[in-house]
Scaffold this motif. Structure first.
Motif, PDB file in Angstrom:
ATOM      1  N   ARG A 214      40.066  68.360 -64.382  1.00 25.42           N
ATOM      2  CA  ARG A 214      39.973  68.493 -65.835  1.00 25.42           C
ATOM      3  C   ARG A 214      40.200  69.943 -66.267  1.00 25.42           C
ATOM      4  N   LYS A 223      42.834  69.354 -75.109  1.00 24.44           N
ATOM      5  CA  LYS A 223      41.708  68.551 -74.626  1.00 24.44           C
ATOM      6  C   LYS A 223      41.964  67.054 -74.777  1.00 24.44           C
ATOM      7  N   ARG A 224      42.493  66.659 -75.919  1.00 26.88           N
ATOM      8  CA  ARG A 224      42.757  65.228 -76.139  1.00 26.88           C
ATOM      9  C   ARG A 224      43.848  64.731 -75.181  1.00 26.88           C
ATOM     10  N   ARG A 227      42.273  64.137 -71.794  1.00 22.49           N
ATOM     11  CA  ARG A 227      41.528  62.867 -71.757  1.00 22.49           C
ATOM     12  C   ARG A 227      42.477  61.681 -71.629  1.00 22.49           C
ATOM     13  N   ASP A 228      43.575  61.719 -72.364  1.00 23.84           N
ATOM     14  CA  ASP A 228      44.542  60.618 -72.318  1.00 23.84           C
ATOM     15  C   ASP A 228      45.211  60.515 -70.946  1.00 23.84           C
ATOM     16  N   GLU A 231      42.748  59.092 -68.359  1.00 27.90           N
ATOM     17  CA  GLU A 231      42.569  57.652 -68.541  1.00 27.90           C
ATOM     18  C   GLU A 231      43.826  56.879 -68.151  1.00 27.90           C
ATOM     19  N   PRO A 237      38.433  63.298 -63.089  1.00 32.25           N
ATOM     20  CA  PRO A 237      38.488  64.630 -63.709  1.00 32.25           C
ATOM     21  C   PRO A 237      37.610  65.660 -63.023  1.00 32.25           C
TER      22      PRO A 237
END
Length: 267
Positions: A214, A223-224, A227-228, A231, A237
């Motif tokens: 991460r 950051k978004r 996360r995507d 996933e 992460p």
């Protein structure tokens, strides 16, 4: 070659004397009558002589001058064998697809892998190599610190076929060896046209190999986006980036090409 015919030791080479090993190396390379095959560190030609009848051309590369002279005499009447007396690192590659079946000089293993699977990754069609076992094991480690190793797996499927004891060779080396099979991927996740950019991407992250996934991804992605990506590809992460698989690295690189402006790409 009989064991009584001991090669000169100053060459630093260890010649294959096991016929089963030679047969397996050629069979696994899947050579056909249209192939050009490079024998790196051809020595006295024990692989070359088996390859010549089944392929279009054999290029036998041998650095040692006396061994190259012996090879030239041995194959002077064989039309599809070219003997090249040079250091493999100075070899001018043919402008055509090729494979390799080789008992390579262990001292330049890293250079050979880099030449074949990075610099010549497009024309190189795979094959088999006998390498030092320690070098082979690094290719299949569960933790990958070397950017080149990750890149190799992105373009080639590799398998460690079996370990080889010193008595497969004359003179016997002081280390264990391995037979490695390499097969070119038909549809790599990263196009060959951007492999230099891909390598820069890998070097950028692995300069700090102890970072968590991460944290490392945040160096280039928002950051978004991180996360995507986590996933989408099922990444852990919190694991170290050296635990990412070659396929996961390739997926992250493809996201870079899609999401991150060119001016922010690693160079």
């Amino acid at each position: 070659m009989g064991k009584s015919k001991t090669p000169v030791r100053f060459t630093g080479q260890h010649f294959t004397i096991n016929n089963h090993l030679i047969t397996d190396a050629i069979r696994l390379a899947d050579i056909n009558s249209t192939d050009t095959v490079i024998d790196i560190g051809a020595g006295k030609g024990h692989l070359t002589i088996q390859l010549a009848p089944i392929c279009n051309k054999v290029i036998a590369i041998e650095k040692d001058r006396e061994l190259a002279r012996l090879l030239s005499n041995r194959f002077k009447d064989v039309q599809n064998v070219d003997v090249v007396n040079c250091d493999f690192r100075n070899f001018d590659f043919p402008g055509m697809p090729f494979k390799t079946v080789s008992n390579i000089p262990y001292a330049i293993t890293s250079d050979i892998l880099k030449y074949l699977m990075f610099q010549q990754a497009n024309p190189f069609g795979g094959g088999t190599m006998v390498t030092q076992l320690e070098a082979a094991e690094k290719l299949f480690s569960t933790e990958l610190f070397n950017p080149y190793t990750i890149l190799y797996h992105s373009y080639f499927d590799m398998n460690l076929i079996r370990e080889l004891s010193p008595d497969h060779f004359m003179p016997p080396p002081t280390v264990m060896s391995a037979l490695v099979h390499i097969r070119k991927k038909q549809y790599p996740k990263v196009p060959h046209s951007v492999r230099e950019k891909y390598l820069s991407f890998l070097f950028y992250f692995l300069r700090k190999p102890h970072m968590r996934t991460r944290t490392a991804l945040k160096r280039l992605f928002r950051k978004r986006q991180v996360r995507d990506i986590v996933e989408k590809y099922g990444l852990n992460p919190n694991s170290g980036i050296t635990r990412l698989t070659p396929d996961e690295w390739a997926s992250c690189f493809r996201e870079l090409l899609e999401l991150v402006p060119e001016k922010y790409h690693p160079r």
